[in-house]
Design a protein around this motif. Structure first.
Motif, PDB file in Angstrom:
ATOM      1  N   GLY A 201       0.775  -1.089  -0.096  1.00 48.31           N
ATOM      2  CA  GLY A 201      -0.051   0.414  -0.439  1.00 48.31           C
ATOM      3  C   GLY A 201       1.207   1.433  -0.253  1.00 48.31           C
ATOM      4  N   VAL A 202      -0.382   1.749  -0.899  1.00 50.65           N
ATOM      5  CA  VAL A 202       0.560   3.664  -0.103  1.00 50.65           C
ATOM      6  C   VAL A 202      -0.108   4.662   0.078  1.00 50.65           C
ATOM      7  CG1 VAL A 202       2.161   3.272  -1.996  1.00 50.65           C
ATOM      8  CG2 VAL A 202      -0.263   3.995  -2.971  1.00 50.65           C
ATOM      9  N   LEU A 203       0.123   5.819   1.104  1.00 44.97           N
ATOM     10  CA  LEU A 203      -0.294   6.531   1.420  1.00 44.97           C
ATOM     11  C   LEU A 203      -0.785   7.628   0.620  1.00 44.97           C
ATOM     12  CD1 LEU A 203       1.083   7.065   4.896  1.00 44.97           C
ATOM     13  CD2 LEU A 203      -0.829   5.888   4.487  1.00 44.97           C
ATOM     14  N   LEU A 204      -2.819   7.618   0.272  1.00 42.99           N
ATOM     15  CA  LEU A 204      -2.399   8.826  -1.230  1.00 42.99           C
ATOM     16  C   LEU A 204      -2.330  10.244  -0.534  1.00 42.99           C
ATOM     17  CD1 LEU A 204      -5.062   6.414  -2.086  1.00 42.99           C
ATOM     18  CD2 LEU A 204      -3.132   6.526  -2.827  1.00 42.99           C
ATOM     19  N   THR A 205      -2.119  10.652  -2.327  1.00 37.15           N
ATOM     20  CA  THR A 205      -1.596  12.522  -1.412  1.00 37.15           C
ATOM     21  C   THR A 205      -3.613  12.853  -2.273  1.00 37.15           C
ATOM     22  OG1 THR A 205      -0.725  12.555  -3.345  1.00 37.15           O
ATOM     23  CG2 THR A 205       0.463  12.348  -1.411  1.00 37.15           C
ATOM     24  N   CYS A 206      -4.336  12.557  -2.646  1.00 40.25           N
ATOM     25  CA  CYS A 206      -5.590  13.092  -3.310  1.00 40.25           C
ATOM     26  C   CYS A 206      -6.345  13.659  -2.582  1.00 40.25           C
ATOM     27  CB  CYS A 206      -6.232  12.058  -3.278  1.00 40.25           C
ATOM     28  SG  CYS A 206      -5.702  10.574  -5.315  1.00 40.25           S
ATOM     29  N   ALA A 207      -7.222  14.320  -2.795  1.00 41.86           N
ATOM     30  CA  ALA A 207      -7.490  15.432  -1.649  1.00 41.86           C
ATOM     31  C   ALA A 207      -8.963  14.903  -1.326  1.00 41.86           C
ATOM     32  CB  ALA A 207      -8.105  16.736  -2.694  1.00 41.86           C
ATOM     33  N   ALA A 284      -1.944   0.659 -10.684  1.00 38.85           N
ATOM     34  CA  ALA A 284      -3.718   0.979 -10.512  1.00 38.85           C
ATOM     35  C   ALA A 284      -2.773   2.567  -9.378  1.00 38.85           C
ATOM     36  CB  ALA A 284      -3.901   0.270 -10.233  1.00 38.85           C
ATOM     37  N   LEU A 285      -2.263   1.663  -8.364  1.00 43.95           N
ATOM     38  CA  LEU A 285      -2.226   2.680  -7.630  1.00 43.95           C
ATOM     39  C   LEU A 285      -1.445   3.849  -7.314  1.00 43.95           C
ATOM     40  CD1 LEU A 285      -2.210   0.194  -4.574  1.00 43.95           C
ATOM     41  CD2 LEU A 285      -4.216   1.784  -4.501  1.00 43.95           C
ATOM     42  N   LEU A 337      -7.944   8.345 -10.060  1.00 38.99           N
ATOM     43  CA  LEU A 337      -7.736   7.136 -10.243  1.00 38.99           C
ATOM     44  C   LEU A 337      -7.327   6.792  -9.108  1.00 38.99           C
ATOM     45  CD1 LEU A 337      -7.163   7.158 -14.093  1.00 38.99           C
ATOM     46  CD2 LEU A 337      -9.147   7.274 -12.941  1.00 38.99           C
ATOM     47  N   PRO A 338      -6.172   6.900  -8.803  1.00 40.73           N
ATOM     48  CA  PRO A 338      -5.238   5.961  -7.386  1.00 40.73           C
ATOM     49  C   PRO A 338      -6.560   5.926  -6.898  1.00 40.73           C
ATOM     50  CG  PRO A 338      -3.996   8.111  -8.388  1.00 40.73           C
ATOM     51  CD  PRO A 338      -5.156   8.559  -8.859  1.00 40.73           C
ATOM     52  N   LEU A 339      -7.069   6.693  -5.889  1.00 42.75           N
ATOM     53  CA  LEU A 339      -8.356   7.058  -5.230  1.00 42.75           C
ATOM     54  C   LEU A 339      -9.678   5.727  -5.356  1.00 42.75           C
ATOM     55  CD1 LEU A 339      -9.664   7.610  -3.020  1.00 42.75           C
ATOM     56  CD2 LEU A 339     -10.951   9.169  -3.708  1.00 42.75           C
ATOM     57  N   CYS A 340     -10.353   5.523  -6.282  1.00 42.31           N
ATOM     58  CA  CYS A 340     -11.015   4.970  -7.141  1.00 42.31           C
ATOM     59  C   CYS A 340      -9.663   2.915  -7.258  1.00 42.31           C
ATOM     60  CB  CYS A 340     -10.970   4.972  -8.734  1.00 42.31           C
ATOM     61  SG  CYS A 340     -12.243   6.153  -8.894  1.00 42.31           S
ATOM     62  N   GLU A 365      -6.020   1.173   6.828  1.00 40.84           N
ATOM     63  CA  GLU A 365      -4.525   1.421   7.513  1.00 40.84           C
ATOM     64  C   GLU A 365      -3.243   1.580   5.895  1.00 40.84           C
ATOM     65  OE1 GLU A 365      -3.978  -1.515  10.948  1.00 40.84           O
ATOM     66  OE2 GLU A 365      -5.259  -2.649   9.515  1.00 40.84           O
ATOM     67  N   LEU A 366      -3.984   1.328   5.114  1.00 36.81           N
ATOM     68  CA  LEU A 366      -2.659   1.113   4.177  1.00 36.81           C
ATOM     69  C   LEU A 366      -2.849   1.886   3.047  1.00 36.81           C
ATOM     70  CD1 LEU A 366      -3.580  -2.490   2.120  1.00 36.81           C
ATOM     71  CD2 LEU A 366      -1.809  -1.758   3.696  1.00 36.81           C
ATOM     72  N   PHE A 367      -4.343   2.590   2.864  1.00 32.52           N
ATOM     73  CA  PHE A 367      -4.061   4.320   2.171  1.00 32.52           C
ATOM     74  C   PHE A 367      -3.961   5.483   2.753  1.00 32.52           C
ATOM     75  CE2 PHE A 367      -5.246   0.658  -0.133  1.00 32.52           C
ATOM     76  CZ  PHE A 367      -4.503   0.108  -1.055  1.00 32.52           C
ATOM     77  N   GLY A 368      -4.481   5.409   3.734  1.00 32.39           N
ATOM     78  CA  GLY A 368      -4.882   6.152   4.090  1.00 32.39           C
ATOM     79  C   GLY A 368      -6.660   6.717   5.608  1.00 32.39           C
ATOM     80  N   GLY A 369      -6.037   6.908   6.334  1.00 31.46           N
ATOM     81  CA  GLY A 369      -7.683   7.063   7.086  1.00 31.46           C
ATOM     82  C   GLY A 369      -8.554   8.545   7.174  1.00 31.46           C
ATOM     83  N   GLN A 370      -7.734   9.169   6.457  1.00 25.76           N
ATOM     84  CA  GLN A 370      -8.856  10.331   6.158  1.00 25.76           C
ATOM     85  C   GLN A 370      -9.938  10.162   4.713  1.00 25.76           C
ATOM     86  OE1 GLN A 370      -5.603   9.852   5.243  1.00 25.76           O
ATOM     87  NE2 GLN A 370      -4.787  10.932   2.948  1.00 25.76           N
TER      88      GLN A 370
END
Length: 414
Positions: A201-207, A284-285, A337-340, A365-370
């Motif tokens: 997983g990666v922590l996403l930076t999408c709004a 994809a991510l 797309l990364p969020l989807c 846990e993998l991509f961010g609790g926000q």
């Protein structure tokens, strides 16, 4: 007073046993997980190894026939132990499951790893389980072992806890098992991490998208697609196991023919769908474009390999299927797309395993609790669309396959 002390002593004993299981699961998962990564590296550097997949399949069949006993039933043994139909998962399952899964990955079988991690952790718990005083404590330790196996491999302890709690009863949780499951999961994750097993997983930076009506509609569409994809995987997995068993009753011939097809297909597609196929989920991510059919090919190939008898898990492929599907569907939804990809990554896993809380927590846990609201909504819709179907036939037998119930339950999903 003596009764209270006895109850307290039983709880302390259970926690100590759960902690011990967490340590064992963390060590086993680290060895197992790093072995899979090594097998993957070797295969990717020498693609012609895929031509040995049929021979590897025959070797797996021979080992299970000669040394495995009832270990071929895999997760079925875990469910039988949970139902108190057996005392524990046999210890011999540990080397059988690990070595056969390494062979499958070395030669390019399109499988995962989670099912094996759960099997080996529950098998390790079997060394302790008979020493517990009653069936209820043994069941709670089994739940803790499932959580430890999942957490040690994927390094997502909170999601692992609730995956274990949701596993044995559809729509119900036994909260008395929460504390031992938490102890085992956090310890297993810490131990495997200390031994060098990295979390995906990666922590996403999408709004974080504002939940407007158009956004809610897009998330619902993504949830529907994820639920149907998980349901399709379950349908193919159980259906192919039955059909292949009838068309090719000889286990050796079945696994060799399927292995030959998968090997040739893998060479023609440069190994794109073989093994864990992490390249697809990573792309994809990262928001990169994929072929519209990537998710479907991965889904079909994984179901075929598992149905033929190759050893591995389903959860990692479900992650890859979901991420690949999310990019395709997300292209029409107007969301990043990364969020989807991340949302479908979790939701397809939930739909395939018929769980709701676990995929939400794993995604966070993998991509961010926000992104909690997004994960919850997409996973909820996917859960509602999967029709109470699961990759684990003991947990919920699909309505469309009730006429094949004996065959489906007789040889369990790996």
């Amino acid at each position: 007073m003596q009764d209270k002390l006895s109850v307290m002593g039983g709880r302390v004993l259970l926690l100590v046993c759960a902690a011990a299981v967490g340590v064992m699961a963390g060590v086993l998962d680290a060895v197992f997980g790093r072995g899979i990564l090594l097998c993957t590296q070797v295969r990717e550097s020498r693609p012609l190894l895929m031509l040995l997949l049929p021979a590897g399949g025959a070797l797996i069949c021979f080992c299970y026939d000669r040394f495995g006993g009832d270990c071929r039933r895999g997760m079925g043994l875990v469910f039988e132990t949970a139902d108190a139909r057996r005392d524990h998962v046999p210890t011999r399952l540990i080397p059988m499951a690990i070595l056969s899964t390494w062979i499958t990955h070395l030669f390019g079988g399109s499988v995962g790893r989670e099912g094996v991690a759960v099997q080996i952790s529950t098998s390790a718990a079997g060394l302790i389980m008979p020493r517990l005083p009653d069936a209820r404590a043994r069941r709670h330790l089994l739940t803790a072992a499932v959580a430890a196996g999942f957490a040690g491999l994927f390094r997502t302890p909170v999601g692992a806890i609730f995956f274990a709690m949701e596993l044995f009863h559809v729509g119900m949780m036994e909260y008395a098992a929460l504390l031992p499951a938490a102890a085992a999961a956090f310890i297993a994750s810490a131990v495997s991490g200390a031994l060098g097993l990295e979390r995906g997983g990666v922590l996403l930076t999408c709004a974080v998208p504002e939940l407007t009506l158009p956004t809610l509609g897009a998330l619902v569409v993504l949830g529907i697609a994820s639920g149907l994809a998980g349901r399709l995987f379950v349908f193919l997995l159980h259906g192919l196991k039955d059909r292949l068993g009838r068309l090719l009753p000889n286990a050796y011939l079945r696994i060799v023919l399927v292995g030959a097809f998968v090997a040739v297909f893998g060479l023609l597609t440069a190994g794109r769908y073989n093994g864990l196929s992490t390249g697809l989920s990573n792309a994809a991510l990262a928001g990169e474009s994929l072929y519209a059919w990537d998710w479907l090919v991965k889904l079909a190939l994984t179901a075929l390999c598992l149905a033929a008898g190759y050893q591995g898990g389903e959860v990692a492929p479900l992650f890859t299927i979901g991420a690949s599907l999310g990019v395709v569907v997300g292209g029409f939804l107007g969301l990043p797309l990364p969020l989807c990809a991340a949302l479908a990554y979790a939701a397809v896993f939930g739909a395939g395993t018929n769980t709701l809380v676990a995929p939400v927590l794993v995604g966070m846990e993998l991509f961010g609790g926000q992104y909690f609201g997004c994960f919850f909504l997409v996973s909820l819709v996917a859960y509602a669309c999967n029709g109470n179907h699961s990759i684990y036939p003991q947990r919920s037998l699909p309505d469309f396959w009730k006429d094949g119930a004996v065959c489906a339950s007789g040889e369990d999903t790996h």
